[in-house]
Design a protein around this motif. Structure first.
Motif, mmCIF file in Angstrom:
data_model
loop_
_atom_site.group_PDB
_atom_site.id
_atom_site.type_symbol
_atom_site.label_atom_id
_atom_site.label_comp_id
_atom_site.label_asym_id
_atom_site.label_seq_id
_atom_site.Cartn_x
_atom_site.Cartn_y
_atom_site.Cartn_z
ATOM 1 N N UNK A 135 0.832 -1.207 0.000
ATOM 2 C CA UNK A 135 0.000 0.000 0.000
ATOM 3 C C UNK A 135 0.865 1.254 0.000
ATOM 4 N N UNK A 136 1.911 1.257 0.809
ATOM 5 C CA UNK A 136 2.772 2.436 0.886
ATOM 6 C C UNK A 136 3.553 2.675 -0.401
ATOM 7 N N UNK A 137 3.731 1.634 -1.213
ATOM 8 C CA UNK A 137 4.477 1.776 -2.470
ATOM 9 C C UNK A 137 3.579 2.131 -3.648
ATOM 10 N N UNK A 138 2.275 2.185 -3.434
ATOM 11 C CA UNK A 138 1.348 2.467 -4.524
ATOM 12 C C UNK A 138 1.207 3.967 -4.747
ATOM 13 N N UNK A 139 0.887 4.328 -5.976
ATOM 14 C CA UNK A 139 0.675 5.727 -6.349
ATOM 15 C C UNK A 139 -0.818 6.021 -6.443
ATOM 16 N N UNK B 9 -0.414 -3.953 -8.764
ATOM 17 C CA UNK B 9 0.683 -4.782 -9.267
ATOM 18 C C UNK B 9 1.989 -3.994 -9.312
ATOM 19 N N UNK B 10 1.920 -2.737 -9.719
ATOM 20 C CA UNK B 10 3.127 -1.908 -9.757
ATOM 21 C C UNK B 10 3.679 -1.671 -8.351
ATOM 22 N N UNK B 11 2.787 -1.421 -7.398
ATOM 23 C CA UNK B 11 3.246 -1.240 -6.021
ATOM 24 C C UNK B 11 3.906 -2.494 -5.478
ATOM 25 N N UNK B 12 3.316 -3.645 -5.776
ATOM 26 C CA UNK B 12 3.914 -4.909 -5.344
ATOM 27 C C UNK B 12 5.287 -5.100 -5.980
ATOM 28 N N UNK B 13 5.396 -4.796 -7.275
ATOM 29 C CA UNK B 13 6.672 -4.959 -7.972
ATOM 30 C C UNK B 13 7.733 -4.033 -7.389
ATOM 31 N N UNK B 14 7.346 -2.828 -7.022
ATOM 32 C CA UNK B 14 8.314 -1.897 -6.429
ATOM 33 C C UNK B 14 8.901 -2.472 -5.148
ATOM 34 N N UNK B 15 8.051 -3.035 -4.313
ATOM 35 C CA UNK B 15 8.519 -3.586 -3.036
ATOM 36 C C UNK B 15 9.414 -4.800 -3.263
ATOM 37 N N UNK B 16 8.960 -5.739 -4.100
ATOM 38 C CA UNK B 16 9.715 -6.971 -4.321
ATOM 39 C C UNK B 16 11.078 -6.691 -4.949
ATOM 40 N N UNK B 17 11.107 -5.857 -5.973
ATOM 41 C CA UNK B 17 12.368 -5.579 -6.665
ATOM 42 C C UNK B 17 13.300 -4.761 -5.779
ATOM 43 N N UNK B 18 12.751 -3.841 -4.997
ATOM 44 C CA UNK B 18 13.603 -3.043 -4.115
ATOM 45 C C UNK B 18 14.304 -3.932 -3.086
#
Length: 252
Positions: free
Chosen positions: A180-184, A202-211
């Motif tokens: 949630x915190x990584x979502x725009x 999905x983009x927020x999830x990808x940001x967290x996983x890849x980071x």
């Protein structure tokens, strides 16, 4: 000063000394990564979610390391990023602020009474229950105000697996609050669009996983995406046009 230096370096030496050889080898020379996503079997439109999350992960990860596109045969030494999404549910499945407050109040009250504070157990439970409930309500309200929509609950475990090695090179859990915190936020006209909301989740999830993955392997972010091209793709490339023949100067 000479005595303090070994003490300062000891934690670093311990961390790097405990790194498995295959993990360090992959850190030094990463191989192409295949992304696979698994979701609960009872999830509606499971295939759509699978494609959305896999696409977002590949796009994000390709700025750190070479990624094998979907449908392309990977090389034999490719590693696999296994994304096991264990829970993806509607916001209605989340505990309400009142439920959080009641659960906290009961727990604190029981613990307070069990510790011998029987006279104030109810008061302690009421105070901490109200505090937890109001805090949960404010957090949910801030999330809706920032994003403009209510995101789903997404909880997963991510593993990086190497062929022939039963032990993961890396494993990490991803919690809903991180996603949630990584979502725009979405503009007002798209806040009721389920497709755009799913895309942003999905983009927020990808940001967290890849980071998390990039931080562990110390990968720097590139301005360009890198995708693996199999031998078949290279064969299909058009050959370069023949060079113009060199004309010799005419003799007079």
């Amino acid at each position: 000063m000479r005595r303090a230096l070994p003490a300062f370096l000891a934690p670093l030496l311990l961390v790097f000394g405990c790194t498995r050889p295959e993990v360090e080898a992959f850190r030094q020379r990463p191989r192409p990564v295949v992304v696979t996503v698994s979701l609960p079997a009872q999830l509606a439109d499971r295939e759509g979610f699978q494609q959305e999350y896999a696409s977002a992960l590949r796009a994000r990860l390709a700025t750190r390391v070479v990624v094998v596109p979907g449908g392309v045969k990977p090389p034999v030494d490719a590693v696999e990023l296994q994304v096991d999404i264990r829970d993806i549910s509607q916001p209605s499945g989340q505990p309400t602020a009142a439920a959080v407050g009641v659960a906290t109040g009961v727990t604190v009250g029981v613990l307070s009474a069990a510790s011998g504070n029987r006279g104030w157990g109810v008061v302690d439970g009421l105070f901490w229950g109200l505090w937890a409930g109001s805090h949960a309500a404010m957090h949910q309200e801030r999330t809706r105000d920032r994003l403009g929509y209510r995101p789903q609950v997404v909880r997963a475990q991510v593993r990086l697996m190497q062929p022939g090695n039963p032990e993961p090179l890396w494993v990490e859990s991803i919690e809903p609050i991180e996603v949630v915190e990584a979502m725009d936020p979405l503009p007002p006209g798209l806040r009721d669009d389920d497709g755009r909301i799913r895309e942003e989740e999905a983009k927020g999830f990808a940001r967290v996983a890849v980071q998390k993955l990039a931080a562990y392997f110390q990968w720097a972010r590139s301005s360009e995406q890198r995708f693996y091209e199999g031998p078949a793709a290279k064969k299909d490339e058009a050959p370069p046009p023949p060079a113009d023949p060199v004309r010799e100067p005419e003799k007079h």
